[in-house]
Design a protein around this motif. Structure first.
Motif, mmCIF file in Angstrom:
data_model
loop_
_atom_site.group_PDB
_atom_site.id
_atom_site.type_symbol
_atom_site.label_atom_id
_atom_site.label_comp_id
_atom_site.label_asym_id
_atom_site.label_seq_id
_atom_site.Cartn_x
_atom_site.Cartn_y
_atom_site.Cartn_z
ATOM 1 N N LEU A 1 0.764 -1.176 0.140
ATOM 2 C CA LEU A 1 -0.007 0.095 0.121
ATOM 3 C C LEU A 1 0.898 1.050 -0.082
ATOM 4 O O LEU A 1 1.870 1.187 0.768
ATOM 5 N N LYS A 2 0.646 2.243 -1.016
ATOM 6 C CA LYS A 2 1.653 3.095 -1.212
ATOM 7 C C LYS A 2 1.280 4.733 -0.027
ATOM 8 O O LYS A 2 2.026 5.336 0.108
ATOM 9 N N SER A 3 -0.048 4.438 0.380
ATOM 10 C CA SER A 3 -0.456 5.296 1.205
ATOM 11 C C SER A 3 -1.094 4.642 2.460
ATOM 12 O O SER A 3 -1.142 3.619 2.516
ATOM 13 N N ASN A 4 -1.751 5.468 3.417
ATOM 14 C CA ASN A 4 -2.229 4.839 4.707
ATOM 15 C C ASN A 4 -3.836 4.254 4.000
ATOM 16 O O ASN A 4 -4.386 4.745 2.842
ATOM 17 N N LEU A 5 -4.251 3.334 4.699
ATOM 18 C CA LEU A 5 -5.535 2.691 4.541
ATOM 19 C C LEU A 5 -6.683 3.957 4.314
ATOM 20 O O LEU A 5 -7.674 3.740 3.277
ATOM 21 N N SER A 6 -6.659 4.720 5.067
ATOM 22 C CA SER A 6 -7.727 5.726 5.045
ATOM 23 C C SER A 6 -7.757 6.661 3.689
ATOM 24 O O SER A 6 -8.679 6.763 3.113
ATOM 25 N N ASN A 7 -6.337 7.008 3.254
ATOM 26 C CA ASN A 7 -6.349 7.650 1.963
ATOM 27 C C ASN A 7 -6.627 6.699 0.878
ATOM 28 O O ASN A 7 -7.366 7.367 -0.185
ATOM 29 N N TYR A 8 -6.216 5.533 0.922
ATOM 30 C CA TYR A 8 -6.588 4.413 -0.246
ATOM 31 C C TYR A 8 -8.178 4.305 -0.292
ATOM 32 O O TYR A 8 -8.641 4.632 -1.411
ATOM 33 N N LEU A 9 -8.806 4.169 0.716
ATOM 34 C CA LEU A 9 -10.222 4.011 0.665
ATOM 35 C C LEU A 9 -11.093 5.165 0.198
ATOM 36 O O LEU A 9 -11.821 5.104 -0.708
ATOM 37 N N ALA A 10 -10.615 6.306 0.983
ATOM 38 C CA ALA A 10 -11.144 7.650 0.307
ATOM 39 C C ALA A 10 -11.122 8.232 -0.931
ATOM 40 O O ALA A 10 -12.015 8.262 -1.646
ATOM 41 N N THR A 11 -9.867 7.758 -1.502
ATOM 42 C CA THR A 11 -9.535 7.983 -2.824
ATOM 43 C C THR A 11 -10.158 7.105 -3.865
ATOM 44 O O THR A 11 -11.023 7.443 -4.897
ATOM 45 N N ASP A 12 -10.287 5.563 -3.715
ATOM 46 C CA ASP A 12 -11.124 4.841 -4.279
ATOM 47 C C ASP A 12 -12.615 5.096 -4.347
ATOM 48 O O ASP A 12 -13.065 4.954 -5.290
ATOM 49 N N LEU A 13 -13.128 5.434 -3.331
ATOM 50 C CA LEU A 13 -14.422 5.575 -3.038
ATOM 51 C C LEU A 13 -14.965 7.110 -3.412
ATOM 52 O O LEU A 13 -16.056 7.432 -3.321
ATOM 53 N N ARG A 14 -14.076 7.940 -3.432
ATOM 54 C CA ARG A 14 -14.372 9.157 -3.823
ATOM 55 C C ARG A 14 -15.189 9.904 -2.567
ATOM 56 O O ARG A 14 -16.005 10.635 -2.937
ATOM 57 N N GLN A 15 -14.958 9.525 -1.297
ATOM 58 C CA GLN A 15 -15.640 10.322 -0.415
ATOM 59 C C GLN A 15 -14.650 10.398 0.700
ATOM 60 O O GLN A 15 -13.696 9.856 0.955
ATOM 61 N N ASP A 16 -14.985 11.385 1.878
ATOM 62 C CA ASP A 16 -14.033 11.842 3.054
ATOM 63 C C ASP A 16 -14.111 10.515 3.705
ATOM 64 O O ASP A 16 -15.146 9.703 4.251
#
Length: 179
Positions: free
Chosen positions: A81-96
Motif C-alpha cells: 500500500l503506497k499510502s495509508n488505508l484511510s487515503n486508499y479508501l477515500a481516494t477509491d470511493l471518492r468520499q471523505d
C-alpha cells in the motif's frame, strides 16, 4: 463476492436467468438490462440460496465496497500500500474517510481498522499454515513495520503467538472424514 469461485457462482446464476453481464468485480456485477420487480425478487432469492445478498441500498453498497477493497488489498494484491488505508479508501470511493468510517461503524458495529486487522490476521494464519514463508516475510508482505508488531497484533486477536498457532494448526483443522 470475495473470490473467483464466488464470481463463478453468481455468473452461473445470472446465466440461468439469461442476464448478460457487462462487468464483474469483487462484490459488484453490472448487467445489460434493468430488472423488473419479479426478476429482482427471483435473483435475490437465488443469490440468497448461494449465501449472497443482493444490495440495493447505497449505504450497504458502500460498506460492501469498503470490505471488498480491504479483502482485495490484503488477500490478492502483491504490491505494498503506497499510502495509508484511510487515503486508499477515500481516494477509491471518492468520499471523505470520516464519512466512510462513521457509516462502516454504524452498519457493522466495528471500525474499518478492526476489520482491516482481522483480515490481515486471517491472511497471516493462512500463510502460517502454508508454511512457505518465514514470519519476517509474512510481516513484510502484510505491511507490518516489524515482526514484533505482527506478533503482538496476532496474539491480541487470536490469543496465540504466531509460533504457537503454527504448532496447533494440525489440531485446529479436521480431516473431511472426521467431520
Amino acid at each position: 463476492m470475495v473470490c473467483g469461485r464466488c464470481e463463478m457462482a453468481v455468473s452461473a446464476e445470472l446465466e440461468k436467468m439469461e442476464l448478460s453481464i457487462i462487468a464483474m468485480q469483487l462484490g459488484e456485477v453490472e448487467i445489460a438490462t434493468d430488472l423488473d420487480e419479479s426478476q429482482m425478487q427471483l435473483l435475490s432469492k437465488n443469490l440468497s440460496l448461494l449465501g449472497f445478498e443482493l444490495l440495493d441500498d447505497k449505504e450497504n453498497k458502500t460498506v460492501e465496497r469498503i470490505k471488498n477493497l480491504i479483502i482485495d488489498l490484503v488477500h490478492y494484491k502483491k504490491e505494498q500500500l503506497k499510502s495509508n488505508l484511510s487515503n486508499y479508501l477515500a481516494t477509491d470511493l471518492r468520499q471523505d474517510y470520516s464519512i466512510l468510517s462513521k457509516l462502516f461503524s454504524e452498519k457493522e458495529g466495528a471500525t474499518i481498522e478492526h476489520y482491516f486487522i482481522a483480515q490481515k490476521i486471517e491472511r497471516a494464519k493462512e500463510l502460517l499454515i502454508y508454511n512457505e514463508m518465514t514470519l519476517s516475510e509474512i510481516a513484510f508482505q502484510l505491511n507490518y513495520s516489524n515482526v514484533a508488531h505482527l506478533s503482538n497484533q496476532f496474539k491480541k486477536t487470536t490469543g496465540f503467538t504466531p509460533t504457537h498457532f503454527k504448532q496447533l494448526k494440525d489440531k485446529m483443522r479436521k480431516q473431511i472424514d472426521g467431520l
